[in-house]
Scaffold this active site. Structure first.
Site, PDB file in Angstrom:
ATOM      1  N   ASP A   1       1.039  -6.069 -17.675  1.00 13.04           N
ATOM      2  CA  ASP A   1       1.669  -5.111 -18.068  1.00 13.04           C
ATOM      3  C   ASP A   1       1.794  -4.889 -19.518  1.00 13.04           C
ATOM      4  O   ASP A   1       3.110  -4.206 -20.427  1.00 13.04           O
ATOM      5  CB  ASP A   1       3.677  -5.854 -17.588  1.00 13.04           C
ATOM      6  CG  ASP A   1       2.823  -5.334 -15.279  1.00 13.04           C
ATOM      7  OD1 ASP A   1       2.039  -5.501 -15.457  1.00 13.04           O
ATOM      8  OD2 ASP A   1       3.899  -6.712 -15.848  1.00 13.04           O
TER       9      ASP A   1
ATOM     10  N   HIS B   1       4.386  -0.095 -12.996  1.00 14.99           N
ATOM     11  CA  HIS B   1       5.165  -1.006 -13.130  1.00 14.99           C
ATOM     12  C   HIS B   1       6.653  -0.729 -12.676  1.00 14.99           C
ATOM     13  O   HIS B   1       6.949   0.665 -13.211  1.00 14.99           O
ATOM     14  CB  HIS B   1       4.679  -1.604 -14.075  1.00 14.99           C
ATOM     15  CG  HIS B   1       5.715  -2.416 -14.807  1.00 14.99           C
ATOM     16  ND1 HIS B   1       5.128  -4.065 -14.142  1.00 14.99           N
ATOM     17  CD2 HIS B   1       6.749  -3.459 -15.371  1.00 14.99           C
ATOM     18  CE1 HIS B   1       6.149  -4.995 -13.782  1.00 14.99           C
ATOM     19  NE2 HIS B   1       7.365  -4.570 -14.094  1.00 14.99           N
TER      20      HIS B   1
ATOM     21  N   VAL C   1      10.747   6.298  -5.215  1.00 14.12           N
ATOM     22  CA  VAL C   1      11.343   7.671  -5.299  1.00 14.12           C
ATOM     23  C   VAL C   1      10.250   7.991  -6.577  1.00 14.12           C
ATOM     24  O   VAL C   1       9.933   9.105  -6.253  1.00 14.12           O
ATOM     25  CB  VAL C   1      12.579   7.331  -5.050  1.00 14.12           C
ATOM     26  CG1 VAL C   1      12.891   9.704  -4.872  1.00 14.12           C
ATOM     27  CG2 VAL C   1      12.998   7.265  -3.870  1.00 14.12           C
ATOM     28  N   ALA C   2      10.686   7.464  -7.864  1.00 10.12           N
ATOM     29  CA  ALA C   2      10.468   8.540  -8.637  1.00 10.12           C
ATOM     30  C   ALA C   2       9.102   7.732  -9.451  1.00 10.12           C
ATOM     31  O   ALA C   2       8.626   8.498  -9.880  1.00 10.12           O
ATOM     32  CB  ALA C   2      11.258   6.909  -9.970  1.00 10.12           C
ATOM     33  N   GLU C   3       8.635   6.363  -8.395  1.00  9.57           N
ATOM     34  CA  GLU C   3       7.342   6.465  -8.535  1.00  9.57           C
ATOM     35  C   GLU C   3       6.050   7.245  -7.599  1.00  9.57           C
ATOM     36  O   GLU C   3       5.462   7.527  -8.577  1.00  9.57           O
ATOM     37  CB  GLU C   3       6.640   4.969  -8.052  1.00  9.57           C
ATOM     38  CG  GLU C   3       7.189   3.922  -9.584  1.00  9.57           C
ATOM     39  CD  GLU C   3       6.994   1.999  -8.672  1.00  9.57           C
ATOM     40  OE1 GLU C   3       5.731   1.873  -7.944  1.00  9.57           O
ATOM     41  OE2 GLU C   3       6.791   1.360  -8.454  1.00  9.57           O
TER      42      GLU C   3
ATOM     43  N   GLU D   1      -6.197  -6.592 -21.548  1.00  8.59           N
ATOM     44  CA  GLU D   1      -6.327  -7.623 -21.293  1.00  8.59           C
ATOM     45  C   GLU D   1      -5.231  -8.661 -20.632  1.00  8.59           C
ATOM     46  O   GLU D   1      -5.211  -9.006 -20.363  1.00  8.59           O
ATOM     47  CB  GLU D   1      -7.069  -8.747 -21.431  1.00  8.59           C
ATOM     48  CG  GLU D   1      -6.402  -9.093 -23.015  1.00  8.59           C
ATOM     49  CD  GLU D   1      -7.041  -7.639 -24.317  1.00  8.59           C
ATOM     50  OE1 GLU D   1      -6.966  -8.255 -25.757  1.00  8.59           O
ATOM     51  OE2 GLU D   1      -6.983  -6.539 -23.725  1.00  8.59           O
TER      52      GLU D   1
ATOM     53  N   GLY E   1       0.890  -0.803   0.147  1.00  8.63           N
ATOM     54  CA  GLY E   1      -0.009  -0.112  -0.241  1.00  8.63           C
ATOM     55  C   GLY E   1       1.097   1.244   0.255  1.00  8.63           C
ATOM     56  O   GLY E   1       0.263   2.374   0.335  1.00  8.63           O
ATOM     57  N   SER E   2       1.969   1.284  -0.438  1.00  7.61           N
ATOM     58  CA  SER E   2       3.154   2.431  -0.006  1.00  7.61           C
ATOM     59  C   SER E   2       2.581   3.351  -0.914  1.00  7.61           C
ATOM     60  O   SER E   2       2.041   4.525  -1.240  1.00  7.61           O
ATOM     61  CB  SER E   2       3.789   2.195  -0.008  1.00  7.61           C
ATOM     62  OG  SER E   2       4.699   1.630  -1.610  1.00  7.61           O
TER      63      SER E   2
ATOM     64  N   ASN F   1      -2.110   1.457 -14.716  1.00  7.67           N
ATOM     65  CA  ASN F   1      -1.034  -0.227 -13.767  1.00  7.67           C
ATOM     66  C   ASN F   1       0.286   1.220 -13.708  1.00  7.67           C
ATOM     67  O   ASN F   1       0.680   1.773 -14.651  1.00  7.67           O
ATOM     68  CB  ASN F   1      -1.170  -0.741 -14.289  1.00  7.67           C
ATOM     69  CG  ASN F   1      -0.771  -1.279 -13.725  1.00  7.67           C
ATOM     70  OD1 ASN F   1      -0.384  -1.739 -12.176  1.00  7.67           O
ATOM     71  ND2 ASN F   1       0.764  -2.149 -14.170  1.00  7.67           N
TER      72      ASN F   1
HETATM   73  C1  GRF Z   1       4.442  -0.577  -6.916  1.00  2.00           C
HETATM   74  O1  GRF Z   1       6.560  -1.366  -6.797  1.00  2.00           O
HETATM   75  C2  GRF Z   1       4.541  -0.703  -8.290  1.00  2.00           C
HETATM   76  O2  GRF Z   1       4.961  -0.016  -9.184  1.00  2.00           O
HETATM   77  C3  GRF Z   1       4.049  -2.117  -8.321  1.00  2.00           C
HETATM   78  O3  GRF Z   1       3.765  -2.697  -7.481  1.00  2.00           O
HETATM   79  C4  GRF Z   1       4.361  -1.804  -6.005  1.00  2.00           C
HETATM   80  C5  GRF Z   1       3.153  -1.578  -5.239  1.00  2.00           C
HETATM   81  O4  GRF Z   1       3.813  -1.737  -4.269  1.00  2.00           O
HETATM   82  N1  GRF Z   1       2.949  -2.379  -9.461  1.00  2.00           N
HETATM   83  P1  GRF Z   1       2.519  -0.797  -2.613  1.00  2.00           P
HETATM   84  O5  GRF Z   1       1.762  -2.038  -2.427  1.00  2.00           O
HETATM   85  O6  GRF Z   1       2.065  -0.401  -3.103  1.00  2.00           O
HETATM   86  O7  GRF Z   1       4.097  -1.185  -1.790  1.00  2.00           O
END
Ligand code: GRF
Length: 218
Positions: A158, A117, A185-187, A155, A21-22, A115
């Site tokens: 990724d 990734h 960090v980038a996400e 469907e 859930g980060s 999504n």
């Molecule tokens: C993230 O690395 C995202 O890129 C991938 O799953 C991870 C999610 O982690 N799809 P969290 O459950 O949000 O901590």
């Protein structure tokens, strides 16, 4: 469906989780801080009942549904259950945030489901490519860079059209864990950035990626 969002009509966001859930926590913080606006997280769906992400949703007092694959006879019934929860919450945009189950999204959620990734798709994606497996594969391949990708969901895992990517360097001595942290960090910047673009320009902004299959770099 509204094309633009406003204070009176905030973007109604659903977040689908399966684990830590980060990503959800980051989105909650951005919304609360007024840095992702006008957005209302109207639904969280977790495919697992006892993961930390569930606690994060509860703590933030967000509407939460637990929809577990094993409670349904097949993938169709499971997917219908998810779609039903989203319909009831009148969701504008769906974001997968570490959601590890296969949701067969119906046509009405195409073009408005994203999504994120933790790699530079189209490489290092697909079934089984999650968490540290992704970063270990990047290191094993000897890549000089990795990053993260936001893409529209279709469907296949990724697979959908790429909306935005951020690169990060692979450093000498990196382990899967150190690389994971740099990508994370980038996400935390890229997902809110893309969602804000949708807020500012409307859901239709995402259509440009559907048709071209092209990508933009953040
Ligand atoms: C993230 O690395 C995202 O890129 C991938 O799953 C991870 C999610 O982690 N799809 P969290 O459950 O949000 O901590």
């Amino acid at each position: 469906m509204s094309t633009r969002f406003s204070k009176d009509h905030p973007l109604r966001l659903a977040v689908l989780i399966s684990g830590g859930g980060s990503t959800l926590r980051n989105l909650i913080r951005r919304v609360e801080a007024g840095h992702l606006t006008p957005v209302r997280i109207v639904q969280v769906i977790s495919s697992r009942a006892t993961v930390p992400g569930v606690g994060i949703a509860r703590e933030a007092d967000l509407p939460l549904a637990i929809v577990r694959r094993r409670d349904y006879a097949d993938g169709v019934a499971f997917s219908d259950a998810i779609s039903g929860v989203l319909d009831a919450a009148e969701v504008d945009l769906v974001v997968l945030a570490g959601f590890l189950c296969h949701w067969q999204l119906p046509e009405r959620y195409r073009g408005r489901t994203l999504n994120i990734h933790p790699a530079l798709l189209p490489e290092f994606g697909g079934q089984g490519m999650f968490g540290c497996h992704v970063h270990a594969a990047v290191l094993a391949a000897g890549r000089a860079a990795s990053g993260c990708t936001v893409h529209l969901v279709d469907e296949h895992y990724d697979h959908g059209p790429i909306v935005a990517q951020t690169c990060v360097p692979v450093m000498p001595g990196d382990t899967a864990a150190t690389l994971a942290e740099r990508v994370a960090v980038a996400e935390r910047e890229l997902y809110p950035y893309v969602i804000q673009q949708v807020v500012d320009h409307g859901i239709a902004w995402l259509a440009q990626f559907e048709h071209t299959g092209g990508k933009s770099t953040h």
